[in-house]
Design a protein around this motif. Structure first.
Motif, PDB file in Angstrom:
ATOM      1  N   LEU A 168      19.546  21.980  -8.800  1.00 48.88           N
ATOM      2  CA  LEU A 168      19.655  20.962  -7.756  1.00 48.88           C
ATOM      3  C   LEU A 168      18.653  21.151  -6.615  1.00 48.88           C
ATOM      4  O   LEU A 168      18.036  20.189  -6.164  1.00 48.88           O
ATOM      5  N   MET A 169      18.481  22.366  -6.133  1.00 47.48           N
ATOM      6  CA  MET A 169      17.616  22.582  -4.971  1.00 47.48           C
ATOM      7  C   MET A 169      16.155  22.845  -5.341  1.00 47.48           C
ATOM      8  O   MET A 169      15.334  23.121  -4.469  1.00 47.48           O
ATOM      9  N   LYS A 170      15.819  22.738  -6.611  1.00 52.79           N
ATOM     10  CA  LYS A 170      14.438  22.946  -7.034  1.00 52.79           C
ATOM     11  C   LYS A 170      13.629  21.650  -6.869  1.00 52.79           C
ATOM     12  O   LYS A 170      14.101  20.572  -7.199  1.00 52.79           O
ATOM     13  N   SER A 171      12.424  21.787  -6.382  1.00 51.66           N
ATOM     14  CA  SER A 171      11.579  20.628  -6.103  1.00 51.66           C
ATOM     15  C   SER A 171      10.802  20.176  -7.338  1.00 51.66           C
ATOM     16  O   SER A 171      10.399  20.990  -8.165  1.00 51.66           O
ATOM     17  N   VAL A 172      10.605  18.860  -7.447  1.00 49.92           N
ATOM     18  CA  VAL A 172       9.694  18.309  -8.461  1.00 49.92           C
ATOM     19  C   VAL A 172       8.536  17.580  -7.788  1.00 49.92           C
ATOM     20  O   VAL A 172       7.863  16.757  -8.399  1.00 49.92           O
ATOM     21  N   ARG A 173       8.292  17.919  -6.511  1.00 45.75           N
ATOM     22  CA  ARG A 173       7.206  17.257  -5.796  1.00 45.75           C
ATOM     23  C   ARG A 173       5.865  17.470  -6.504  1.00 45.75           C
ATOM     24  O   ARG A 173       5.013  16.580  -6.538  1.00 45.75           O
ATOM     25  N   TYR A 174       5.670  18.649  -7.093  1.00 42.15           N
ATOM     26  CA  TYR A 174       4.411  18.931  -7.776  1.00 42.15           C
ATOM     27  C   TYR A 174       4.178  17.966  -8.940  1.00 42.15           C
ATOM     28  O   TYR A 174       3.025  17.640  -9.275  1.00 42.15           O
ATOM     29  N   MET A 175       5.269  17.489  -9.548  1.00 42.65           N
ATOM     30  CA  MET A 175       5.131  16.512 -10.628  1.00 42.65           C
ATOM     31  C   MET A 175       4.647  15.172 -10.076  1.00 42.65           C
ATOM     32  O   MET A 175       3.793  14.512 -10.691  1.00 42.65           O
ATOM     33  N   MET A 176       5.198  14.786  -8.934  1.00 41.22           N
ATOM     34  CA  MET A 176       4.744  13.547  -8.300  1.00 41.22           C
ATOM     35  C   MET A 176       3.278  13.660  -7.903  1.00 41.22           C
ATOM     36  O   MET A 176       2.499  12.713  -8.072  1.00 41.22           O
ATOM     37  N   GLU A 177       2.896  14.819  -7.369  1.00 42.89           N
ATOM     38  CA  GLU A 177       1.505  15.022  -6.977  1.00 42.89           C
ATOM     39  C   GLU A 177       0.575  14.900  -8.180  1.00 42.89           C
ATOM     40  O   GLU A 177      -0.495  14.274  -8.087  1.00 42.89           O
ATOM     41  N   TYR A 178       0.983  15.477  -9.295  1.00 38.49           N
ATOM     42  CA  TYR A 178       0.166  15.394 -10.504  1.00 38.49           C
ATOM     43  C   TYR A 178       0.021  13.940 -10.959  1.00 38.49           C
ATOM     44  O   TYR A 178      -1.094  13.490 -11.294  1.00 38.49           O
ATOM     45  N   LEU A 179       1.126  13.217 -10.960  1.00 36.30           N
ATOM     46  CA  LEU A 179       1.093  11.821 -11.408  1.00 36.30           C
ATOM     47  C   LEU A 179       0.218  10.968 -10.497  1.00 36.30           C
ATOM     48  O   LEU A 179      -0.557  10.125 -10.963  1.00 36.30           O
ATOM     49  N   MET A 180       0.327  11.182  -9.185  1.00 39.69           N
ATOM     50  CA  MET A 180      -0.454  10.394  -8.237  1.00 39.69           C
ATOM     51  C   MET A 180      -1.935  10.729  -8.301  1.00 39.69           C
ATOM     52  O   MET A 180      -2.787   9.862  -8.128  1.00 39.69           O
ATOM     53  N   GLN A 181      -2.224  11.999  -8.571  1.00 38.46           N
ATOM     54  CA  GLN A 181      -3.606  12.465  -8.521  1.00 38.46           C
ATOM     55  C   GLN A 181      -4.336  12.319  -9.857  1.00 38.46           C
ATOM     56  O   GLN A 181      -5.549  12.119  -9.883  1.00 38.46           O
ATOM     57  N   ASN A 182      -3.582  12.399 -10.959  1.00 33.95           N
ATOM     58  CA  ASN A 182      -4.243  12.523 -12.260  1.00 33.95           C
ATOM     59  C   ASN A 182      -3.889  11.440 -13.272  1.00 33.95           C
ATOM     60  O   ASN A 182      -4.234  11.570 -14.443  1.00 33.95           O
ATOM     61  N   SER A 183      -3.199  10.415 -12.858  1.00 28.55           N
ATOM     62  CA  SER A 183      -2.858   9.346 -13.801  1.00 28.55           C
ATOM     63  C   SER A 183      -2.956   7.996 -13.109  1.00 28.55           C
ATOM     64  O   SER A 183      -3.128   7.916 -11.890  1.00 28.55           O
ATOM     65  N   ASN A 184      -2.841   6.954 -13.909  1.00 24.67           N
ATOM     66  CA  ASN A 184      -2.850   5.589 -13.364  1.00 24.67           C
ATOM     67  C   ASN A 184      -1.440   5.028 -13.202  1.00 24.67           C
ATOM     68  O   ASN A 184      -1.264   3.825 -13.020  1.00 24.67           O
ATOM     69  N   VAL A 185      -0.444   5.893 -13.277  1.00 25.19           N
ATOM     70  CA  VAL A 185       0.943   5.449 -13.138  1.00 25.19           C
ATOM     71  C   VAL A 185       1.194   4.981 -11.706  1.00 25.19           C
ATOM     72  O   VAL A 185       0.843   5.659 -10.738  1.00 25.19           O
ATOM     73  N   LYS A 186       1.789   3.804 -11.577  1.00 25.12           N
ATOM     74  CA  LYS A 186       2.143   3.259 -10.266  1.00 25.12           C
ATOM     75  C   LYS A 186       3.484   3.836  -9.821  1.00 25.12           C
ATOM     76  O   LYS A 186       4.367   4.079 -10.647  1.00 25.12           O
ATOM     77  N   VAL A 187       3.629   4.058  -8.531  1.00 30.05           N
ATOM     78  CA  VAL A 187       4.848   4.665  -8.008  1.00 30.05           C
ATOM     79  C   VAL A 187       5.416   3.814  -6.888  1.00 30.05           C
ATOM     80  O   VAL A 187       4.695   3.407  -5.969  1.00 30.05           O
ATOM     81  N   LEU A 188       6.715   3.560  -6.972  1.00 35.61           N
ATOM     82  CA  LEU A 188       7.424   2.827  -5.932  1.00 35.61           C
ATOM     83  C   LEU A 188       8.580   3.690  -5.433  1.00 35.61           C
ATOM     84  O   LEU A 188       9.395   4.173  -6.221  1.00 35.61           O
ATOM     85  N   LEU A 189       8.635   3.936  -4.121  1.00 33.71           N
ATOM     86  CA  LEU A 189       9.769   4.609  -3.503  1.00 33.71           C
ATOM     87  C   LEU A 189      10.482   3.595  -2.629  1.00 33.71           C
ATOM     88  O   LEU A 189       9.860   2.986  -1.758  1.00 33.71           O
ATOM     89  N   TYR A 190      11.764   3.385  -2.855  1.00 30.81           N
ATOM     90  CA  TYR A 190      12.512   2.443  -2.017  1.00 30.81           C
ATOM     91  C   TYR A 190      13.762   3.120  -1.493  1.00 30.81           C
ATOM     92  O   TYR A 190      14.347   3.982  -2.142  1.00 30.81           O
ATOM     93  N   SER A 191      14.155   2.735  -0.273  1.00 35.99           N
ATOM     94  CA  SER A 191      15.235   3.462   0.380  1.00 35.99           C
ATOM     95  C   SER A 191      16.033   2.544   1.289  1.00 35.99           C
ATOM     96  O   SER A 191      15.477   1.806   2.086  1.00 35.99           O
ATOM     97  N   GLY A 192      17.372   2.622   1.165  1.00 35.24           N
ATOM     98  CA  GLY A 192      18.253   1.922   2.092  1.00 35.24           C
ATOM     99  C   GLY A 192      18.378   2.726   3.372  1.00 35.24           C
ATOM    100  O   GLY A 192      18.563   3.947   3.345  1.00 35.24           O
TER     101      GLY A 192
END
Length: 412
Positions: free
Chosen positions: A338-362
């Motif tokens: 639960l307390m382990k981060s996956v931010r590095y995965m997001m960084e990889y996707l944003m930096q090294n792929s063409n995958v689009k990312v949407l973050l939405y929050s109430g």
């Protein structure tokens, strides 16, 4: 939002959504349950992830209602993953974004549960696929407790198998763009499966790749050690707690952070749980998911609906499974995760792929709110983060009404 309309290669977008809270009747101990024939999903059943043991992920799929003048083979597939960990995506299906919502009513002091059309269903433009993930969740099957994933790599491996087996069900699925989305703990599932797919795609021929185009995360827990540090200030500046209470919460936050940095994962998870329980007790609110509510969400109606043997048959679920909205067994298996981060995965996707990312929050969520999400985004090692942070926050209006705010940036 129609993700296919996004034209930037990399995108982060925050929506501070304004919810409408419909009144809900009081449930009684027994109910009559009906399932309209027109509400039967396009496909449902099981996607085996281990042919030897029989472990399998349960799915429900609804084809898009409106193909937006494009062929069905080009209509996007949108995959929904619930949070938890260990909570069933049937909640998302029958209580949030599916085409039919469980609707209770009282007649002659007897509760009636049926399905009514959802005007905000997400399958208006997309083929919508709900997966009970990980195995052991909802109607999904874990042959043994030992097979339940203990980390995000194992979760992603099972999801990848299930997604590929779903695509193989129909030749028309093979070329369709795939988007993966979810909420809460899916803030870890979504980056994990996205990261796993992109890594695997690099070593596969075009026909064997998953055509992953975008990811979307709603109020997601992605970088817990950063996000856990924001609860006290959020509640304080909303006027929900006083300075003394803020100090008490900050002590628990620091404890959770210290334990996380020491890799004492189990204790860190319990420290976060104590923090959230204290926050709720201090504020007296009905639910941390929306501090405006006077009563908790009546999600129990979905469990009651899906416990009916007739409904299980219609959905092609294993009739011997006792449906639970959230699995304590799965939650325990992923406790150390639960307390382990996956931010590095997001960084990889944003930096090294063409995958689009949407973050939405109430903006009314105190459990996994916007302040914490923005905090981890600021820490990202991604070339486009500076442009994003300097971008203008704009009002978002739908049909002449305020719907929220948005920010975006491209890194072409």
């Amino acid at each position: 939002m129609d993700l296919t309309a996004l034209t930037v290669v990399k995108l982060i977008l925050f929506f501070s959504t304004l919810h409408r809270l419909p009144p809900q009747p009081t449930a009684t101990s027994s109910a009559t349950i009906t399932f309209p024939k027109k509400a039967i999903p396009t496909k449902s059943g099981y996607l085996p992830v281990n042919s030897t043991t029989g472990s399998a992920i349960f799915y429900v799929f609804y084809e898009a209602k409106n193909h937006n003048n494009i062929s069905i083979s080009e209509t996007p597939l949108l995959i929904w993953l619930q949070g938890g960990p260990g909570c069933s995506s049937m909640t998302g299906n029958f209580f949030e974004i599916g085409p039919w919502l469980v609707t209770p009513s009282l007649r002659h002091n007897i509760e009636h549960l049926t399905l009514k059309p959802n005007p905000g269903s997400w399958n208006r433009l997309f083929g919508l696929l709900f997966l009970d993930n990980p195995i052991g969740t909802g109607f999904s099957i874990a042959a043994t407790p030992e097979e339940i994933p203990r980390d995000q790599n194992a979760v992603a491996k099972h999801l990848s198998i299930a997604i590929k087996k779903f695509i193989a069900l129909d030749s028309l699925f093979e070329s369709r763009p795939v988007y993966i989305t979810g909420e809460s703990y899916a803030g870890k599932y979504v980056p994990s499966i996205g990261y796993y797919i992109i890594k695997k795609n690099a070593n596969l021929s075009g026909s064997k790749r998953v055509n992953l185009i975008g990811l979307a995360i709603g109020n997601g827990l992605t970088d817990p050690v950063i996000q856990v540090a924001t609860h006290a200030q959020t509640a304080y500046f909303l006027g929900l707690i006083n300075q003394k209470q803020r100090t008490q919460l900050e002590k628990l936050q620091l404890e959770a952070i210290r334990l996380t940095k020491d890799h004492q994962w189990n204790r860190a998870t319990f420290a976060r749980n104590r923090l959230l329980n204290m926050l709720r007790n201090m504020t007296g609110i009905a639910t941390l998911y929306d501090f405006r509510r006077l009563t908790p969400y009546q999600i129990n109606v979905v469990s009651e609906f899906l416990s009916d043997i007739k409904i299980k048959k219609i959905l092609k679920a294993n009739e011997s499974i006792v449906y639970r909205r959230c699995s304590g067994l799965v939650g325990s298996a992923l406790n150390d995760d639960l307390m382990k981060s996956v931010r590095y995965m997001m960084e990889y996707l944003m930096q090294n792929s063409n995958v689009k990312v949407l973050l939405y929050s109430g903006q009314c969520d105190l459990r996994v709110g916007m302040v914490g999400i923005e905090a981890w985004v600021k820490k990202m090692k991604w070339d486009g983060v500076k442009d994003y942070l300097e971008s203008k926050r704009q009002i978002w209006v739908v049909n002449g009404q305020l719907a929220g705010c948005r920010m975006w940036s491209s890194n072409v």
